[in-house]
Design a protein around this motif. Structure first.
Motif, mmCIF file in Angstrom:
data_model
loop_
_atom_site.group_PDB
_atom_site.id
_atom_site.type_symbol
_atom_site.label_atom_id
_atom_site.label_comp_id
_atom_site.label_asym_id
_atom_site.label_seq_id
_atom_site.Cartn_x
_atom_site.Cartn_y
_atom_site.Cartn_z
ATOM 1 N N GLN A 130 47.592 38.401 28.379
ATOM 2 C CA GLN A 130 47.281 39.418 28.360
ATOM 3 C C GLN A 130 45.636 39.897 28.129
ATOM 4 N N HIS A 131 45.268 39.018 27.205
ATOM 5 C CA HIS A 131 43.809 39.346 26.507
ATOM 6 C C HIS A 131 42.693 39.468 27.569
ATOM 7 N N GLU A 132 42.579 38.647 28.667
ATOM 8 C CA GLU A 132 41.351 38.833 29.596
ATOM 9 C C GLU A 132 41.767 40.086 30.369
ATOM 10 N N LYS A 133 42.777 40.475 30.732
ATOM 11 C CA LYS A 133 42.868 41.579 31.398
ATOM 12 C C LYS A 133 42.604 42.920 30.526
ATOM 13 N N LEU A 134 43.117 42.902 29.149
ATOM 14 C CA LEU A 134 43.025 44.071 28.279
ATOM 15 C C LEU A 134 41.378 44.246 28.115
ATOM 16 N N ARG A 135 40.704 43.064 27.904
ATOM 17 C CA ARG A 135 39.294 43.079 27.464
ATOM 18 C C ARG A 135 38.315 43.446 28.868
ATOM 19 N N SER A 136 38.805 42.918 29.786
ATOM 20 C CA SER A 136 38.040 43.500 31.124
ATOM 21 C C SER A 136 38.125 44.732 31.490
ATOM 22 N N ALA A 137 39.271 45.263 31.373
ATOM 23 C CA ALA A 137 39.582 46.814 31.487
ATOM 24 C C ALA A 137 38.627 47.652 30.581
ATOM 25 N N PHE A 138 38.745 47.251 29.116
ATOM 26 C CA PHE A 138 37.793 48.082 28.275
ATOM 27 C C PHE A 138 36.331 47.984 28.696
ATOM 28 N N ALA A 139 35.921 46.573 29.139
ATOM 29 C CA ALA A 139 34.598 46.705 29.306
ATOM 30 C C ALA A 139 33.988 47.414 30.345
ATOM 31 N N GLU A 140 35.050 47.353 31.711
ATOM 32 C CA GLU A 140 34.576 48.365 32.736
ATOM 33 C C GLU A 140 34.720 49.753 32.370
ATOM 34 N N GLU A 141 35.620 50.180 31.789
ATOM 35 C CA GLU A 141 35.558 51.589 30.950
ATOM 36 C C GLU A 141 34.358 51.927 30.658
ATOM 37 N N ILE A 142 33.851 51.143 29.584
ATOM 38 C CA ILE A 142 32.666 51.357 28.855
ATOM 39 C C ILE A 142 31.359 51.330 29.690
ATOM 40 N N ILE A 143 31.423 50.441 30.622
ATOM 41 C CA ILE A 143 30.016 50.323 31.605
ATOM 42 C C ILE A 143 30.069 51.730 32.335
ATOM 43 N N ASN A 144 31.228 51.851 32.719
ATOM 44 C CA ASN A 144 31.226 53.095 33.855
ATOM 45 C C ASN A 144 30.863 54.351 32.900
ATOM 46 N N GLY A 145 31.281 54.504 31.772
ATOM 47 C CA GLY A 145 31.001 55.881 31.084
ATOM 48 C C GLY A 145 29.440 55.691 30.442
ATOM 49 N N LEU A 146 29.112 54.616 30.049
ATOM 50 C CA LEU A 146 27.651 54.600 29.667
ATOM 51 C C LEU A 146 26.724 54.709 30.874
ATOM 52 N N THR A 147 26.960 54.180 32.049
ATOM 53 C CA THR A 147 26.195 53.918 33.145
ATOM 54 C C THR A 147 25.959 55.662 33.501
ATOM 55 N N LYS A 148 27.039 56.326 33.579
ATOM 56 C CA LYS A 148 27.008 57.574 33.804
ATOM 57 C C LYS A 148 26.213 58.433 32.785
#
Length: 230
Positions: free
Chosen positions: A208-226
């Motif tokens: 499950q680690h890859e999925k958990l870390r990938s989802a967190f990265a996407e959340e951070i990317i989207n928030g900071l890009t905004k």
């Protein structure tokens, strides 16, 4: 060759004591000269692959001559503890306010992102709530402050009073860069984060680690890009 070091000790505790309280004493380890150079550095790679960061950081502290080159070469692998170490090494190599604002502090914050990215793989609230990230950031900001006082003759907080916009932008860009890269490589094991305060915290299933870390990265990317677009 260095003595074997147990990873049952928390990496956070090791860095705190080594960086702030007793560098080279309580956790004293003896390595060959130039341990991070040439073929000798290959001895440390299995430890990194296994998440034994205490052994690796001991080598980094022991080899001032080669540490920055080694850390830069390891940077694409996104080992969170080594990213914290690189932040200090970069300033020591080029001690200036520009380095602080555009390299060292952004690296510390990006390392914090990576640490949290690993922490969410734990099912222990003491780990996944991010307390470890805050503690490591405190340790390395304090270490940076000491380096700034020594090299520039001023307190870090005086440097932070200016260039806030430049520093803020550099932090966001660095974290986004690291987050994107984290989704393009096979990340180091997250299990190192499970050792906290002398005990081993529970982790979610490895698959499950890859999925958990990938989802967190996407959340951070989207928030900071905004934030950058505002």
């Amino acid at each position: 060759m260095a003595a074997t070091v147990s990873n049952r000790c928390s990496v956070i505790e090791f860095c705190e004591r080594g960086r702030l309280f007793a560098p080279g004493t309580k956790f004293k380890m003896i390595y060959e000269a130039d341990f991070l150079s040439g073929e000798k550095r290959e001895k440390i790679m299995p430890s990194l692959s296994d998440g034994n960061y205490i052994f690796a950081i001991g080598a980094i502290w022991s080899d001032a001559k080669n540490r920055l080159q080694f850390l830069r070469e390891c940077a694409p692998l996104l080992h969170a503890p080594l990213m914290f170490e690189e932040a200090i090494a970069e300033f020591e190599a080029r001690p200036s306010e520009e380095t602080i604002n555009t390299i060292s502090i952004p690296l510390i914050r990006a390392a914090g992102f990576r640490m949290t990215q690993d922490a969410i793989c734990s099912t222990d609230p003491d780990v996944y709530r991010g307390g470890g990230e805050k503690e490591m950031i405190r340790v390395y900001m304090t270490a940076l402050d000491s380096a700034v006082q020594k090299r520039l003759g001023k307190m870090l907080y005086t440097v932070l009073q200016s260039n806030q916009k430049i520093r803020g932008s550099a932090i966001i860009q660095k974290v986004i860069q690291v987050a994107k890269h984290s989704n393009s490589i096979k990340l180091p094991p997250a299990k190192w984060i499970s050792v906290t305060q002398g005990r081993e915290a529970k982790m979610s299933p490895l698959d499950q680690h890859e999925k958990l870390r990938s989802a967190f990265a996407e959340e951070i990317i989207n928030g900071l890009t905004k934030i950058l677009s505002e």
